[in-house]
Every structure is written in C-alpha cells, then in structure tokens.
Write a protein that holds these residues in place. Structure first.
Motif, PDB file in Angstrom:
ATOM      1  N   VAL A 151     -34.467-125.167 -33.551  1.00  0.00           N
ATOM      2  CA  VAL A 151     -34.263-124.346 -34.747  1.00  0.00           C
ATOM      3  C   VAL A 151     -33.284-123.208 -34.451  1.00  0.00           C
ATOM      4  CG1 VAL A 151     -35.393-122.785 -36.377  1.00  0.00           C
ATOM      5  CG2 VAL A 151     -36.510-124.926 -35.733  1.00  0.00           C
ATOM      6  N   SER A 152     -33.459-122.529 -33.313  1.00  0.00           N
ATOM      7  CA  SER A 152     -32.594-121.405 -32.966  1.00  0.00           C
ATOM      8  C   SER A 152     -31.142-121.843 -32.800  1.00  0.00           C
ATOM      9  CB  SER A 152     -33.097-120.759 -31.673  1.00  0.00           C
ATOM     10  OG  SER A 152     -32.228-119.741 -31.252  1.00  0.00           O
ATOM     11  N   ALA A 153     -30.922-122.964 -32.120  1.00  0.00           N
ATOM     12  CA  ALA A 153     -29.555-123.442 -31.908  1.00  0.00           C
ATOM     13  C   ALA A 153     -28.895-123.830 -33.225  1.00  0.00           C
ATOM     14  CB  ALA A 153     -29.560-124.632 -30.955  1.00  0.00           C
ATOM     15  N   GLU A 154     -29.651-124.471 -34.112  1.00  0.00           N
ATOM     16  CA  GLU A 154     -29.089-124.840 -35.413  1.00  0.00           C
ATOM     17  C   GLU A 154     -28.683-123.597 -36.195  1.00  0.00           C
ATOM     18  OE1 GLU A 154     -28.463-128.080 -36.544  1.00  0.00           O
ATOM     19  OE2 GLU A 154     -28.844-128.390 -34.412  1.00  0.00           O
ATOM     20  N   LEU A 155     -29.493-122.541 -36.114  1.00  0.00           N
ATOM     21  CA  LEU A 155     -29.145-121.301 -36.807  1.00  0.00           C
ATOM     22  C   LEU A 155     -27.894-120.670 -36.209  1.00  0.00           C
ATOM     23  CD1 LEU A 155     -32.662-119.686 -37.328  1.00  0.00           C
ATOM     24  CD2 LEU A 155     -31.064-120.337 -39.130  1.00  0.00           C
ATOM     25  N   GLN A 156     -27.786-120.639 -34.882  1.00  0.00           N
ATOM     26  CA  GLN A 156     -26.598-120.061 -34.249  1.00  0.00           C
ATOM     27  C   GLN A 156     -25.338-120.818 -34.642  1.00  0.00           C
ATOM     28  OE1 GLN A 156     -27.787-120.004 -30.054  1.00  0.00           O
ATOM     29  NE2 GLN A 156     -27.748-117.784 -30.109  1.00  0.00           N
ATOM     30  N   LEU A 157     -25.445-122.133 -34.759  1.00  0.00           N
ATOM     31  CA  LEU A 157     -24.289-122.934 -35.135  1.00  0.00           C
ATOM     32  C   LEU A 157     -23.936-122.754 -36.608  1.00  0.00           C
ATOM     33  CD1 LEU A 157     -25.076-126.217 -33.197  1.00  0.00           C
ATOM     34  CD2 LEU A 157     -23.046-124.799 -32.887  1.00  0.00           C
ATOM     35  N   PHE A 158     -24.939-122.596 -37.446  1.00  0.00           N
ATOM     36  CA  PHE A 158     -24.697-122.569 -38.886  1.00  0.00           C
ATOM     37  C   PHE A 158     -24.276-121.191 -39.390  1.00  0.00           C
ATOM     38  CE2 PHE A 158     -26.347-121.754 -43.197  1.00  0.00           C
ATOM     39  CZ  PHE A 158     -25.580-122.680 -43.897  1.00  0.00           C
ATOM     40  N   LEU A 159     -24.878-120.121 -38.866  1.00  0.00           N
ATOM     41  CA  LEU A 159     -24.634-118.783 -39.409  1.00  0.00           C
ATOM     42  C   LEU A 159     -23.202-118.326 -39.138  1.00  0.00           C
ATOM     43  CD1 LEU A 159     -27.958-117.089 -38.322  1.00  0.00           C
ATOM     44  CD2 LEU A 159     -27.217-117.426 -40.685  1.00  0.00           C
ATOM     45  N   PRO A 160     -22.494-117.822 -40.153  1.00  0.00           N
ATOM     46  CA  PRO A 160     -21.157-117.271 -39.924  1.00  0.00           C
ATOM     47  C   PRO A 160     -21.236-115.986 -39.112  1.00  0.00           C
ATOM     48  CG  PRO A 160     -21.813-117.014 -42.226  1.00  0.00           C
ATOM     49  CD  PRO A 160     -22.890-117.804 -41.564  1.00  0.00           C
ATOM     50  N   GLY A 161     -20.150-115.661 -38.405  1.00  0.00           N
ATOM     51  CA  GLY A 161     -20.154-114.534 -37.489  1.00  0.00           C
ATOM     52  C   GLY A 161     -20.504-113.204 -38.128  1.00  0.00           C
ATOM     53  N   TRP A 162     -20.077-112.976 -39.376  1.00  0.00           N
ATOM     54  CA  TRP A 162     -20.274-111.657 -39.981  1.00  0.00           C
ATOM     55  C   TRP A 162     -21.743-111.330 -40.222  1.00  0.00           C
ATOM     56  CZ3 TRP A 162     -22.545-110.720 -44.760  1.00  0.00           C
ATOM     57  CH2 TRP A 162     -22.726-111.825 -45.594  1.00  0.00           C
ATOM     58  N   VAL A 163     -22.603-112.343 -40.303  1.00  0.00           N
ATOM     59  CA  VAL A 163     -24.016-112.112 -40.595  1.00  0.00           C
ATOM     60  C   VAL A 163     -24.918-112.755 -39.541  1.00  0.00           C
ATOM     61  CG1 VAL A 163     -24.439-114.178 -42.024  1.00  0.00           C
ATOM     62  CG2 VAL A 163     -25.587-112.029 -42.592  1.00  0.00           C
ATOM     63  N   ARG A 164     -24.334-113.156 -38.415  1.00  0.00           N
ATOM     64  CA  ARG A 164     -25.106-113.923 -37.427  1.00  0.00           C
ATOM     65  C   ARG A 164     -26.303-113.140 -36.889  1.00  0.00           C
ATOM     66  NH1 ARG A 164     -21.287-115.276 -33.778  1.00  0.00           N
ATOM     67  NH2 ARG A 164     -20.805-117.190 -34.913  1.00  0.00           N
ATOM     68  N   ALA A 165     -26.092-111.903 -36.489  1.00  0.00           N
ATOM     69  CA  ALA A 165     -27.201-111.131 -35.916  1.00  0.00           C
ATOM     70  C   ALA A 165     -28.296-110.906 -36.954  1.00  0.00           C
ATOM     71  CB  ALA A 165     -26.696-109.795 -35.377  1.00  0.00           C
ATOM     72  N   ARG A 166     -27.916-110.657 -38.200  1.00  0.00           N
ATOM     73  CA  ARG A 166     -28.923-110.442 -39.236  1.00  0.00           C
ATOM     74  C   ARG A 166     -29.686-111.727 -39.544  1.00  0.00           C
ATOM     75  NH1 ARG A 166     -24.699-107.252 -42.985  1.00  0.00           N
ATOM     76  NH2 ARG A 166     -23.328-108.279 -41.469  1.00  0.00           N
ATOM     77  N   GLY A 167     -28.982-112.865 -39.573  1.00  0.00           N
ATOM     78  CA  GLY A 167     -29.677-114.129 -39.798  1.00  0.00           C
ATOM     79  C   GLY A 167     -30.613-114.465 -38.664  1.00  0.00           C
ATOM     80  N   LEU A 168     -30.168-114.253 -37.416  1.00  0.00           N
ATOM     81  CA  LEU A 168     -31.034-114.498 -36.261  1.00  0.00           C
ATOM     82  C   LEU A 168     -32.180-113.491 -36.219  1.00  0.00           C
ATOM     83  CD1 LEU A 168     -28.278-115.299 -33.635  1.00  0.00           C
ATOM     84  CD2 LEU A 168     -29.964-116.904 -34.556  1.00  0.00           C
ATOM     85  N   ALA A 169     -31.942-112.290 -36.738  1.00  0.00           N
ATOM     86  CA  ALA A 169     -33.020-111.303 -36.808  1.00  0.00           C
ATOM     87  C   ALA A 169     -34.116-111.768 -37.759  1.00  0.00           C
ATOM     88  CB  ALA A 169     -32.467-109.950 -37.264  1.00  0.00           C
ATOM     89  N   VAL A 170     -33.731-112.390 -38.861  1.00  0.00           N
ATOM     90  CA  VAL A 170     -34.744-112.928 -39.775  1.00  0.00           C
ATOM     91  C   VAL A 170     -35.549-114.020 -39.082  1.00  0.00           C
ATOM     92  CG1 VAL A 170     -35.122-114.136 -41.952  1.00  0.00           C
ATOM     93  CG2 VAL A 170     -33.429-112.312 -41.828  1.00  0.00           C
ATOM     94  N   TYR A 171     -34.856-114.840 -38.259  1.00  0.00           N
ATOM     95  CA  TYR A 171     -35.584-115.843 -37.467  1.00  0.00           C
ATOM     96  C   TYR A 171     -36.570-115.162 -36.520  1.00  0.00           C
ATOM     97  CZ  TYR A 171     -36.493-119.245 -33.793  1.00  0.00           C
ATOM     98  OH  TYR A 171     -37.105-120.052 -32.875  1.00  0.00           O
ATOM     99  N   GLN A 172     -36.173-114.038 -35.927  1.00  0.00           N
ATOM    100  CA  GLN A 172     -37.088-113.311 -35.062  1.00  0.00           C
ATOM    101  C   GLN A 172     -38.276-112.755 -35.843  1.00  0.00           C
ATOM    102  OE1 GLN A 172     -36.974-113.345 -31.887  1.00  0.00           O
ATOM    103  NE2 GLN A 172     -34.958-114.282 -31.670  1.00  0.00           N
ATOM    104  N   VAL A 173     -38.039-112.355 -37.087  1.00  0.00           N
ATOM    105  CA  VAL A 173     -39.146-111.911 -37.936  1.00  0.00           C
ATOM    106  C   VAL A 173     -40.146-113.049 -38.129  1.00  0.00           C
ATOM    107  CG1 VAL A 173     -39.770-111.212 -40.278  1.00  0.00           C
ATOM    108  CG2 VAL A 173     -37.841-110.125 -39.136  1.00  0.00           C
ATOM    109  N   VAL A 174     -39.635-114.231 -38.432  1.00  0.00           N
ATOM    110  CA  VAL A 174     -40.511-115.390 -38.614  1.00  0.00           C
ATOM    111  C   VAL A 174     -41.204-115.738 -37.303  1.00  0.00           C
ATOM    112  CG1 VAL A 174     -40.532-117.861 -39.139  1.00  0.00           C
ATOM    113  CG2 VAL A 174     -39.188-116.298 -40.546  1.00  0.00           C
ATOM    114  N   PHE A 175     -40.450-115.724 -36.204  1.00  0.00           N
ATOM    115  CA  PHE A 175     -41.007-116.046 -34.889  1.00  0.00           C
ATOM    116  C   PHE A 175     -42.130-115.069 -34.517  1.00  0.00           C
ATOM    117  CE2 PHE A 175     -41.068-115.748 -30.256  1.00  0.00           C
ATOM    118  CZ  PHE A 175     -41.120-117.085 -29.882  1.00  0.00           C
ATOM    119  N   ALA A 176     -41.843-113.774 -34.640  1.00  0.00           N
ATOM    120  CA  ALA A 176     -42.841-112.772 -34.274  1.00  0.00           C
ATOM    121  C   ALA A 176     -43.968-112.705 -35.294  1.00  0.00           C
ATOM    122  CB  ALA A 176     -42.171-111.406 -34.150  1.00  0.00           C
ATOM    123  N   GLY A 177     -43.608-112.780 -36.581  1.00  0.00           N
ATOM    124  CA  GLY A 177     -44.632-112.690 -37.614  1.00  0.00           C
ATOM    125  C   GLY A 177     -45.595-113.856 -37.562  1.00  0.00           C
TER     126      GLY A 177
END
Length: 544
Positions: A340-366
């Motif tokens: 899941v993480s690798a697919e997100l890194q590949l899909f998310l555009p650079g301008w919002v990558r950290a924010r998109g991965l941060a949402v994944y961290q919210v789901v992961f931690a939550g």
C-alpha cells in the motif's frame, strides 16, 4: 511470465538495489539504528508496566500513546514537510527525541517513573515520530530513481522490521541483566546517530520552496486532494481493514508471553524477533511475490495468513508452534502495508506527496491505536482467548472483501508532472492572496457527443477538485443548445497559479484532452476575481 489478471510481469528489482546509492545507504543505516532504539524503548515501557494494576489496559496503552500523536499530527507534519526543508525538519525532531529519551532514562534510573509519566513521555516520542514519518517518506523519492521506489519501500520495511527483531531481543537481554534504564539510554544514543547522519549529509541540490504555501491553505489543499482521489481512498481503506484486527497481535503479545506461555522479558523479545524476521523476509521477497500474484491476490493471501496466526496465538500454548506461526505473520504484515505504501508513493504527485503519505500515517497509526485500545479492553473484560479469536475472525472476513472491493491497477496511470495549461494573459496581475477566484471554461458540444462529453467531464471534475477547486459545476447555457460551461471556484489566485505551475499530472492532461476531443474548437476560459479588496461572493460559507 504472465501474472494473474492478465498482466505481464516485469523483471523484479532487487530489494537491495537502492543501497547502491551512497546517500540513501547512509541515511537508511542511521534510520535503522533509530528504529532499533525505538523498539527497545517500546519493550522497556511495556515491561515496566507488566506488574501494574490493570496491566492489560496499560500495556496496550503504550501502543496507543505512541501512535495517537501520529493520528493527530501527521497531516500538519506532512504540510510542514511539503512546505519547508525536510532535512532541517528531521534534524530538529531527532534532537527533540534525544532530549525526551535522556529524561526518560534519568527518571527511570532514579525510580521516579509512574505509569502516567511513562505514558506521557511515550506520547512525546509519538509526537517526534509523527513529525519524522511523512518527511522521510517524501524524501525517499528524491534519493532513489523512480523504478527503485518499490524496492526502497521494501527496504524501509526491512529496516523497521529488522529493528523489530533486533530491538526487542536486545532489550529483553538488557532488561534481564541490567534493568530498564540502560534500554532507554541506548534509545537516546540511536536518535543522536540519526541526527548526526542527517547533519553530515549535504545535498547537492537542496530542496527549496520559493514561495511556500500558507500553512492553513496547504493543509486544506492536502485534505482536498485525498478527499477527491478515489484511488488514494481505496488504498487507505484496504490498509485500515487489515490494521484494526492486526493490531491485536502487537498490543497483546506481551500478555500472551507472560500469562499464557510463561515467558520472561527475554522470551517476549524472542516472540517479537520471530515477527521481525518474518517481516524482513517479506520485504526481501516482496518484489518477487509481486511478479507471481496480483495486488488483490496478495491482500487475500496475507489476510488469511495473518488471521490464522491470530487464532493460533490466542488458543495454543505450545511455544514452538507460536514462534513458528509468527514468522509468516510478520511476512504477511509487511506484504500488505509495504504494498500500500509503495503504491501511494508511486501515485501521489510531488507537490502533495508528504501530505498524502501523512494521511496514510494517520490511517496506519489510527487503525493500530484504536485497535490496540479495543483489544486491550476486550482482553480485560472477556479474556485473551476471546480477544484473539474475535480479531482473527474479523481479519479473515476483511481479507475476503479484498476480492469484492478491489485495488485499482495503477500501472497505466500517468502520474508525472505535466505543465500544459497555456500561459495566463490577464489585463493586470492580481495579488496572490486575492480570492476566491471563479474560473469558467465554455465548450461547444454537438448533441451526438454530449453523453460522452459529460462522462469525460466527470473525470475532469476530479482533477479540478484534487488540484485546488472548492466548488465545481457544469452548466448548460440557456441561449444555446450546444454551449456547456464548466465553472469552478478556487480559494485564491495563488492556489490557481499553483494549478498552472506544477499540480497537474499526465493523468489530468489525458482527462482534459479527452473532453476537448468531444468539443468543437478551443474552449473559452475566463478568470473572475473579486471586484474590490475584501469583496467576494455574497455566500460566505466556508469550505467543508
């Protein structure tokens, strides 16, 4: 070789290839040291509470306290990582964690560490993790080539899970021989090592944002992107379905070791080591597994495997069997989450990558924080066996849903940046802060093309909303049968300039080109701005 679902398999890239890049290798090793220290700290904190009243809930709360800050702060942390220098941010955070670890060491050695204070300092560690994770994850695509991103994600998992194997085992030995305070001291040293490695790294092309987005605007833009991206939402849901039942194993394993298997801290460390070894194997084997199975088949197999492990660990008292089943459980855990993480890194555009991965961290931690609390309460009220059986059944049911609500195929998605909008030609240059901005795009569409045009514009709508639009609509002009007008509202002129200057991708371009192919001639674009400073639309409702 042809993989399931009719897709041609590519030759797998070894999980170790990114380590040939010196910068990535040095930072990866330093992060590995920090991960070892973090897992040692977790084991020390849990073992410090094992004899306390209501130990089941308190031990589970160690997981909750460490992961809850990620849930609360990940998106702001991602916003910071997208807006400012990630290296400086990471150095500052590691120094903060070093201070917290030093305080934890001294207070524990002095015998002044009640459960409430221990959980508070664990929460502080979680704050540091929340600030570290999105910045590091967004930095990785800048350190390795794009075709090595899946391998880099697997290496990240290998680092984390090798630390999960080594850290608990080392902590168990130290606790048995020297006590808990030295474990916390080594954690402080590990944070210092990572900070030093980051300080010594001098990137040749330091990342800089010429005009950083305002924090609140950037935060909203990140949330808007995720909310209007069906692919991102689907990936996040699949992770959550796996994480909530899977968290029972991590949260309650100390109690299984102590109460059902009669193990001491060293034995508990061995159980975690078995999970870590399995996870490392999963990271190494994942590139090859991806050539044999489709992503949805991987989800099904991993879910069934992990669900079976939960049932065995919760109902069987044989130590060798429990150790044996923890190996494939670690492999299954890593296979799902790295995928899941690798697919997100590949899909998310650079301008919002950290924010998109941060949402994944919210789901992961939550998912883990909520699950850890739920299974801790269930174990206290109904017993360990009931908690593990319930979690195992939920995992098995969730894995079957992967064949109903399937992951999308991302290989054909054009995610590279694309600057294709024409240069703006305005009578005057607006202040970047002015807004909202109303953009209209008028199309001439013949009746026989209208049905297909409307379908194409539905895809365009998603593009507009992901890249900045608060409102979007498509209207028919009353004075013409063939005139359709797209209208969308952007919060500010700065936000619209960012749409022009880097937020669009090849997929957005393809969607617009499909719609324009169905229209006659070039569309007419107009930009409507407030007529006076502070004056805007009479409807001042805020963006939801």
């Amino acid at each position: 070789m042809v993989r399931a679902e009719g897709t041609t398999a590519e030759r797998p890239v070894s999980a170790w290839v990114p380590l040939r890049t010196a910068v990535y290798r040095n930072l990866w090793l330093a992060l590995f040291a920090a991960n070892v220290g973090t897992w040692m700290q977790t084991v020390g904190a849990q073992w410090l509470l094992i004899d306390a009243p209501n130990a089941s809930t308190l031990v589970a709360l160690v997981q909750t306290a460490s992961l809850l800050p990620v849930l609360l702060l990940a998106l702001p942390a991602g916003t910071l990582a997208d807006s400012f220098d990630r290296r400086h941010l990471l150095i500052s955070v590691q120094l903060f964690l070093l201070v917290v670890a030093a305080a934890l060491t001294l207070l524990t050695a002095a015998g002044r560490m009640p459960p409430a204070l221990l959980l508070t300092l664990t929460f502080a560690f979680g704050v540091g993790q929340a600030l570290t994770l999105p910045a590091w994850a967004a930095l990785v695509p800048e350190l390795v080539p794009r075709d090595q991103l899946r391998s880099a994600a697997a290496l990240g998992s290998i680092s984390f899970n090798a630390a999960r194997a080594i850290g608990p085992a080392l902590a168990g030995v130290l606790i048995a021989r020297t006590g808990i305070a030295p474990v916390f001291a080594l954690n402080a040293v590990a944070f210092g090592v990572f900070a030093l490695a980051l300080y010594r790294w001098r990137p040749e092309n330091a990342r800089a944002v010429e005009v950083p987005e305002r924090f609140t605007a950037a935060l909203r833009a990140g949330g808007r992107y995720v909310r209007h991206s069906p692919i991102v939402r689907r990936l996040l849901r699949r992770a959550l379905v796996f994480l909530v039942p899977g968290s029972a194993l991590w949260a309650l394993l100390p109690l299984v070791a102590d109460r059902r298997l009669g193990l001491d801290s060293t034995g508990y460390g061995l159980l975690l080591a078995a999970l870590g070894v399995g996870a490392v194997l999963g990271g190494v084997l994942l590139p090859r597994v991806q050539t044999w199975l489709s992503p949805n088949q991987i989800l099904l197999a991993a879910g069934l495997l992990f669900g079976g492990t939960l049932l065995v660990v919760g109902t069987i008292r044989a130590i060798p069997l429990v150790l044996l089943v923890l190996l494939p459980a670690g492999l299954a855990w890593v296979t799902v989450l790295v995928n899941v993480s690798a697919e997100l890194q590949l899909f998310l555009p650079g301008w919002v990558r950290a924010r998109g991965l941060a949402v994944y961290q919210v789901v992961f931690a939550g998912g883990q924080a909520l699950g850890a609390f739920i299974w801790g309460v269930v174990a206290d009220m109904a017993g360990l066996v009931t908690a593990f059986v319930a979690a195992g059944v939920l995992m098995l049911v969730g894995s079957v849903t992967s064949q109903i609500w399937r992951l999308p195929d991302l290989r054909g998605v054009a995610g590279d940046p694309a600057t294709y909008w024409p240069r703006l030609q305005l009578a005057h240059e607006p202040d970047p802060r002015v807004g909202p901005v109303l953009v209209t795009v008028a199309y001439t569409v013949r009746p026989e093309h209208e049905r297909e045009f409307l379908k194409a514009m539905d895809v365009v709508r998603g593009s507009r909303q992901r890249t900045g639009a608060m409102r979007w609509g498509l209207f028919r002009e009353g004075e013409s049968r063939e005139r359709l007008v797209e209208v969308y509202l952007v919060p500010s002129w700065d936000e619209h300039l960012r749409q022009h200057g880097g937020r669009l991708t090849g997929a957005d371009q393809e969607a617009e080109e499909r719609a324009r192919e169905l229209a006659d001639g070039e569309p007419e674009v107009r930009h409507l701005l407030p007529a006076a400073a502070g004056q805007a639309m009479t409807d001042d409702r805020q963006e939801p």
